[in-house]
Motif scaffolding. Structure first.
Motif, short mmCIF file in Angstrom:
data_model
loop_
_atom_site.label_atom_id
_atom_site.label_comp_id
_atom_site.label_asym_id
_atom_site.label_seq_id
_atom_site.Cartn_x
_atom_site.Cartn_y
_atom_site.Cartn_z
N TRP A 13 33.62 38.09 41.41
CA TRP A 13 34.83 37.93 42.22
C TRP A 13 35.11 36.44 42.46
CZ3 TRP A 13 38.59 41.16 43.08
CH2 TRP A 13 39.55 40.85 44.05
N GLN A 14 34.05 35.67 42.58
CA GLN A 14 34.18 34.24 42.88
C GLN A 14 34.30 33.38 41.64
OE1 GLN A 14 30.65 33.80 45.22
NE2 GLN A 14 31.61 34.64 47.06
N LEU A 15 33.69 33.80 40.53
CA LEU A 15 33.68 33.00 39.30
C LEU A 15 34.21 33.83 38.13
CD1 LEU A 15 30.08 31.48 39.54
CD2 LEU A 15 32.22 30.42 40.26
N ARG A 16 34.96 33.16 37.26
CA ARG A 16 35.42 33.80 36.02
C ARG A 16 35.22 32.80 34.90
NH1 ARG A 16 40.30 34.21 33.18
NH2 ARG A 16 41.40 33.17 34.86
N PRO A 17 34.12 32.93 34.16
CA PRO A 17 33.80 31.95 33.13
C PRO A 17 34.93 31.78 32.10
CG PRO A 17 31.97 33.45 33.48
CD PRO A 17 33.14 34.00 34.24
N THR A 18 35.09 30.55 31.66
CA THR A 18 36.04 30.24 30.60
C THR A 18 35.25 29.65 29.44
OG1 THR A 18 36.44 27.99 31.41
CG2 THR A 18 37.84 29.74 32.30
N ALA A 19 35.95 29.41 28.34
CA ALA A 19 35.28 28.83 27.16
C ALA A 19 34.66 27.47 27.48
CB ALA A 19 36.28 28.70 26.01
N GLY A 20 35.30 26.71 28.35
CA GLY A 20 34.80 25.38 28.66
C GLY A 20 34.00 25.26 29.94
N ASP A 21 33.96 26.32 30.72
CA ASP A 21 33.29 26.23 32.03
C ASP A 21 32.78 27.60 32.44
OD1 ASP A 21 32.41 25.68 34.59
OD2 ASP A 21 34.35 25.01 35.34
N ARG A 22 31.47 27.80 32.30
CA ARG A 22 30.91 29.11 32.66
C ARG A 22 30.88 29.33 34.18
NH1 ARG A 22 25.55 29.36 34.06
NH2 ARG A 22 24.42 27.40 34.03
N ASN A 26 37.15 31.75 40.00
CA ASN A 26 38.09 32.83 39.72
C ASN A 26 39.36 32.59 40.54
OD1 ASN A 26 39.45 35.18 39.18
ND2 ASN A 26 37.96 36.54 40.12
N ASP A 27 40.44 32.27 39.85
CA ASP A 27 41.71 32.04 40.55
C ASP A 27 42.50 33.33 40.73
OD1 ASP A 27 42.65 32.57 38.01
OD2 ASP A 27 43.50 30.57 37.69
N HIS A 28 41.92 34.44 40.32
CA HIS A 28 42.48 35.78 40.47
C HIS A 28 43.81 35.94 39.73
CE1 HIS A 28 39.20 36.66 43.16
NE2 HIS A 28 39.48 35.54 43.82
N SER A 29 43.95 35.19 38.65
CA SER A 29 45.16 35.31 37.82
C SER A 29 44.97 36.33 36.70
CB SER A 29 45.53 33.95 37.22
OG SER A 29 44.48 33.47 36.38
N ASP A 30 43.78 36.88 36.57
CA ASP A 30 43.50 37.88 35.54
C ASP A 30 43.28 39.24 36.23
OD1 ASP A 30 42.48 39.55 33.58
OD2 ASP A 30 41.07 38.07 32.78
N PRO A 31 44.33 40.06 36.29
CA PRO A 31 44.20 41.33 37.01
C PRO A 31 43.15 42.26 36.40
CG PRO A 31 46.40 41.11 36.04
CD PRO A 31 45.67 39.84 35.77
N ALA A 32 42.93 42.17 35.10
CA ALA A 32 41.92 43.03 34.47
C ALA A 32 40.52 42.64 34.94
CB ALA A 32 42.02 42.95 32.95
#
Length: 115
Positions: A13-22, A26-32
């Motif tokens: 809920w707090q973190l959403r890893p990206t390709a450049g930053d694990r 989490n900015d909560h822009s990904d509803p899935a």
């Protein structure tokens, strides 16, 4: 096992890893992504009800953890995301933390020693 699931859900809920930053926030822009976290919390909610029932039959102070968790999850599902992990409201995380601490104290366990 439920504790590990809860910790993972709160982390997700707090973190959403990206390709450049694990460790990307989490900015909560990904509803899935967020729906997946809420789904995990719902599985914990379903497992907590019978557990709280069993514990509450032995010690009455264990009654209500399940209903508090369910209420927090309902608010999170209704769009109030802080009810997942805020510490200043009766969030899923806070209710779980209180239950976990209550169990540790009741059982006389020391969280710093390994079995």
């Amino acid at each position: 096992p439920l504790n590990a699931l809860l910790l993972r859900a709160c982390t997700d809920w707090q973190l959403r890893p990206t390709a450049g930053d694990r460790l990307a926030v989490n900015d909560h822009s990904d509803p899935a992504w967020d729906a997946g976290v809420l789904h995990e919390l719902a599985s914990i909610d379903r497992a907590l009800a019978p557990l709280a029932e069993r514990l509450g039959r032995v010690l009455t102070r264990f009654r209500g953890y399940d209903t508090r968790f369910s209420a927090a999850l309902a608010r999170a599902r209704a769009g109030e995301g802080g009810w997942v992990d805020r510490t200043d409201v009766d969030s899923c995380h806070r209710v779980w933390f209180e239950l976990h601490e209550d169990l540790i104290a009741t059982l006389g366990l020391n969280r710093h020693t390994h079995p």
